[in-house]
Motif scaffolding. Sequence first.
Motif, PDB file in Angstrom:
ATOM      1  N   THR A  67     -35.311 -20.565 -19.112  1.00 53.34           N
ATOM      2  CA  THR A  67     -34.361 -19.448 -18.899  1.00 53.34           C
ATOM      3  C   THR A  67     -34.008 -19.145 -17.431  1.00 53.34           C
ATOM      4  O   THR A  67     -33.233 -18.247 -17.177  1.00 53.34           O
ATOM      5  CB  THR A  67     -34.816 -18.127 -19.578  1.00 53.34           C
ATOM      6  N   ARG A  95     -33.443 -15.022 -28.070  1.00 51.98           N
ATOM      7  CA  ARG A  95     -33.949 -14.372 -26.862  1.00 51.98           C
ATOM      8  C   ARG A  95     -35.449 -14.599 -26.681  1.00 51.98           C
ATOM      9  O   ARG A  95     -36.076 -14.036 -25.796  1.00 51.98           O
ATOM     10  CB  ARG A  95     -33.642 -12.872 -26.968  1.00 51.98           C
ATOM     11  N   LEU A  98     -36.803 -16.134 -23.236  1.00 51.29           N
ATOM     12  CA  LEU A  98     -36.664 -15.184 -22.127  1.00 51.29           C
ATOM     13  C   LEU A  98     -37.758 -14.118 -22.181  1.00 51.29           C
ATOM     14  O   LEU A  98     -38.389 -13.804 -21.179  1.00 51.29           O
ATOM     15  CB  LEU A  98     -35.289 -14.508 -22.174  1.00 51.29           C
ATOM     16  N   GLY A 156     -32.501  -5.104 -25.605  1.00 49.99           N
ATOM     17  CA  GLY A 156     -32.085  -6.131 -24.658  1.00 49.99           C
ATOM     18  C   GLY A 156     -33.241  -6.892 -24.029  1.00 49.99           C
ATOM     19  O   GLY A 156     -33.048  -7.892 -23.371  1.00 49.99           O
ATOM     20  N   LYS A 157     -34.475  -6.405 -24.223  1.00 47.89           N
ATOM     21  CA  LYS A 157     -35.631  -7.029 -23.575  1.00 47.89           C
ATOM     22  C   LYS A 157     -36.638  -7.505 -24.601  1.00 47.89           C
ATOM     23  O   LYS A 157     -37.808  -7.699 -24.300  1.00 47.89           O
ATOM     24  CB  LYS A 157     -36.308  -6.022 -22.647  1.00 47.89           C
ATOM     25  N   MET A 286     -21.199 -16.462 -30.156  1.00 46.49           N
ATOM     26  CA  MET A 286     -22.304 -15.840 -29.432  1.00 46.49           C
ATOM     27  C   MET A 286     -23.164 -16.911 -28.794  1.00 46.49           C
ATOM     28  O   MET A 286     -22.997 -18.094 -29.067  1.00 46.49           O
ATOM     29  CB  MET A 286     -23.149 -15.007 -30.400  1.00 46.49           C
ATOM     30  N   SER A 287     -24.099 -16.455 -27.962  1.00 43.95           N
ATOM     31  CA  SER A 287     -24.954 -17.437 -27.313  1.00 43.95           C
ATOM     32  C   SER A 287     -26.391 -16.973 -27.282  1.00 43.95           C
ATOM     33  O   SER A 287     -26.688 -15.809 -27.509  1.00 43.95           O
ATOM     34  CB  SER A 287     -24.456 -17.702 -25.900  1.00 43.95           C
ATOM     35  N   CYS A 288     -27.280 -17.907 -27.011  1.00 42.23           N
ATOM     36  CA  CYS A 288     -28.668 -17.570 -26.756  1.00 42.23           C
ATOM     37  C   CYS A 288     -28.728 -16.976 -25.351  1.00 42.23           C
ATOM     38  O   CYS A 288     -27.891 -17.292 -24.504  1.00 42.23           O
ATOM     39  CB  CYS A 288     -29.543 -18.816 -26.824  1.00 42.23           C
ATOM     40  N   THR A 289     -29.725 -16.160 -25.099  1.00 42.56           N
ATOM     41  CA  THR A 289     -29.817 -15.522 -23.792  1.00 42.56           C
ATOM     42  C   THR A 289     -30.018 -16.573 -22.699  1.00 42.56           C
ATOM     43  O   THR A 289     -30.922 -17.391 -22.784  1.00 42.56           O
ATOM     44  CB  THR A 289     -30.982 -14.524 -23.775  1.00 42.56           C
ATOM     45  N   GLY A 290     -29.136 -16.552 -21.711  1.00 38.62           N
ATOM     46  CA  GLY A 290     -29.221 -17.501 -20.614  1.00 38.62           C
ATOM     47  C   GLY A 290     -28.366 -18.735 -20.805  1.00 38.62           C
ATOM     48  O   GLY A 290     -28.384 -19.635 -19.987  1.00 38.62           O
ATOM     49  N   CYS A 291     -27.587 -18.771 -21.884  1.00 39.24           N
ATOM     50  CA  CYS A 291     -26.693 -19.914 -22.111  1.00 39.24           C
ATOM     51  C   CYS A 291     -25.245 -19.455 -22.023  1.00 39.24           C
ATOM     52  O   CYS A 291     -24.809 -18.661 -22.851  1.00 39.24           O
ATOM     53  CB  CYS A 291     -26.940 -20.546 -23.471  1.00 39.24           C
ATOM     54  N   PRO A 292     -24.491 -19.932 -21.045  1.00 40.19           N
ATOM     55  CA  PRO A 292     -23.104 -19.490 -20.922  1.00 40.19           C
ATOM     56  C   PRO A 292     -22.140 -20.227 -21.863  1.00 40.19           C
ATOM     57  O   PRO A 292     -20.938 -19.997 -21.813  1.00 40.19           O
ATOM     58  CB  PRO A 292     -22.780 -19.813 -19.458  1.00 40.19           C
ATOM     59  N   VAL A 293     -22.661 -21.115 -22.700  1.00 38.68           N
ATOM     60  CA  VAL A 293     -21.778 -21.927 -23.542  1.00 38.68           C
ATOM     61  C   VAL A 293     -21.338 -21.163 -24.791  1.00 38.68           C
ATOM     62  O   VAL A 293     -20.153 -21.075 -25.089  1.00 38.68           O
ATOM     63  CB  VAL A 293     -22.447 -23.262 -23.924  1.00 38.68           C
ATOM     64  N   GLY A 294     -22.284 -20.605 -25.521  1.00 38.40           N
ATOM     65  CA  GLY A 294     -21.913 -19.826 -26.704  1.00 38.40           C
ATOM     66  C   GLY A 294     -21.491 -20.696 -27.863  1.00 38.40           C
ATOM     67  O   GLY A 294     -20.309 -20.776 -28.217  1.00 38.40           O
TER      68      GLY A 294
ATOM     69  N   ILE B  14     -20.030 -12.841 -25.373  1.00 40.19           N
ATOM     70  CA  ILE B  14     -20.855 -13.669 -26.257  1.00 40.19           C
ATOM     71  C   ILE B  14     -22.348 -13.355 -26.097  1.00 40.19           C
ATOM     72  O   ILE B  14     -23.192 -13.978 -26.729  1.00 40.19           O
ATOM     73  CB  ILE B  14     -20.614 -15.188 -26.022  1.00 40.19           C
ATOM     74  N   CYS B  16     -24.475 -13.679 -23.465  1.00 43.07           N
ATOM     75  CA  CYS B  16     -25.320 -14.696 -22.822  1.00 43.07           C
ATOM     76  C   CYS B  16     -26.203 -14.109 -21.729  1.00 43.07           C
ATOM     77  O   CYS B  16     -27.162 -14.738 -21.300  1.00 43.07           O
ATOM     78  CB  CYS B  16     -24.477 -15.828 -22.262  1.00 43.07           C
TER      79      CYS B  16
END
Lengths: 589, 136
Positions: A67, A95, A98, A156-157, A286-294, B14, B16
Amino acid sequence: MIYKDYIRVLYIDLTREKIRIEERKDLTQYMGGVGVASKLLEENMRPELAPLAPEQPIVFAIGALSTIYPVITKTVAMFISPLTGELGESYAGGRMALTMFKAGYDAFVITGSARRPTYLTIAENNVLFRNARAIWGTEQDSAASVIRNYEKGQSGKRSIVRIGVAGENQVSFACVTVDTYRHFGRMGLGTVFGSKFLKALNIVGDRSIPIENFKEYFKVYREIYDKATAIGGPMAKYHDTGTPINVEPLSVSGGLPTLNLRQGSFENAEDVSGEAFAKRHLTRKMSCTGCPVGCIHIGQFRRPFADHGHEYEVLSVGYDYELIFALGTFLGIGNSKDILELIDEVEICGLDAMSTGVVLGWATEALEKGLINVEHHTIVPLRFGEPEGYRKAVHHISNRKNSFYTALGKGVRYVSSEYGGADFAMHIDGNEMSGYHTGYGSLIGMAVGARHSHLCNGGYALDQAMNKDEPINPALMAEALLKEEIERCMLNSLVMCLFARKVYDRPTILKAFAAIGVEMTDDELTAVARRNYATKLRIKKALDYNWEKIQLPKRFFETPSSNGKLDEATAHEVIKEYHLRLAELEAET
Amino acid sequence: MAKVLKTEEMNKCIGCFTCMLVCAGVNRKNHSISKSCISVKTSGGISGRFVSVVCQACREPQCAEVCPSDALTQRKGGGVTLDKTVCIGCRRCEEACIVEAIKYDEDERKPIICHHCGVCVRFCPHGCLEMQEVSD
């Protein structure tokens, strides 16, 4: 642990409700992720006991770069699979990675069995064994919602990792759902949770972690980010139409498993293609946390919930290629809405979608052939192309409705050993097949893969690169599969999403390490990969795995693949060539 | 002309969290998303929609008004600038911001103030965030 010279392991004993933390310098040689998890599984498993014995461990691990760089978002789970009886390995995004990193843990080893239904809240400074009686027996999403409300101030955490009723009932291919749309799908991790009276993990973390050498780190971060998000770049397809883009080309090539693999192409492929889903249902990515691809594609549909009047509910369901294959084409369902509805039922129960689709494909054909009947066995009629029966059957599997559904819930290898029909029970060593009938690469890739998954070595990609008219060279095929299997033992130690494997070439990985103060060489990456693979092979050996006993269902050789009809003797030759090479690797490590 | 951060297209988000990760990284040299000036939150679990909490770039900032040591001063175009040397970490600015855009750095014992640098915009992959030009 990132910035440290040790791996921080949290051991949780559910029986005694005690924890222990170890900072293990010796584990850094496995880098992280699958390497560390394999070693911890090897140390803690009890090969002489059944897969669901309380003593058996569940191991989770994040990786050496988790992450802090884009798309390195996965957590690996390792366990003894109740489905195959051997090495269990599964990955999920969301998430979880992370929160583990930021709670200060590289790995969890969970052993024992709780005395009552339990969920765990795992934070940086605490582990709580929470009474989960009130949510035992509830659907996985309802359980998560209760935990979300009860555990305040963590928005969020946190990551909520949970099972549904199928896991509680110990259906052998129950999954674990992570943050609603991601899963440890395959091989029955949810079953192991259920056997331990463990309903969920609520992982909370966001500790302060100062960045060392910011300038260098951010330079590399930016490079990777730009590569991952480039328009027309290596990851664009995952964001745009997503994995279902494969439906139509695979159908055209004859590699799309259809009607329990009676066919390799589907006449309604266009109606269940990525384009069709995007046009009719796609409402969100949507995306996984830390992935800007989605890459997570969410489709919506509405359905009436009353017999009269205009009463509707709207459902949002995540869809992917493998789900469309397993709960669509494999069952002859040619309507996208019907597929989404079936995915939703599978989600609610907490089952692995792929295994569920494949066992239902077998059941449909067994019913047709008279091996089983509706009255004593399936309760509802199961016919290809008719979703209604399947929707109900999913719940019958999850609830172990009768002795037939109990057997079906143990997987297609087991149920066909009781009722017959092994020739068309589409599994590889107990793991239900994935959505590729592309040739020797995919079939043998699953057969020799450490966990018998298409993701062990991506054999289908070798098929796509093959020339249909040239005869296969078993030695070269074995060589290529082994090379990729070993390389992935390094990539899965990071633990990155394999969709990003073209972004993270070796020079990029080395640069990413250097920027956080870890000097690695290309040779060292190779050594880690081989070491990690060797650990897996030792685990398999301890669990009495013997490749010479591999039996592949006849149908694989009857229905032509994308590369034509496959020959059984040739298939076994590739398997043999592969294992000859393994002997060399085992001797070396 | 001054620029301020606006988040008018969060409908495209999204989830992220890259904006938070890079803000905390660039501005606090830390991996913790709690240290980010921008917050992205889910409303109603992951299946709910994403919302953002950011400095609204007030022209008459309440946070500055309540600051007893004048550590916060009006920034051109809106919002405030923090002078850490005079800030005593009393957290009154945090209470004064009804948007809850001011967080508190427990390590530094100072508020986390957005200075509208735009790094979150640069790293938003889906065009949710924007730097808008405003009059000084």
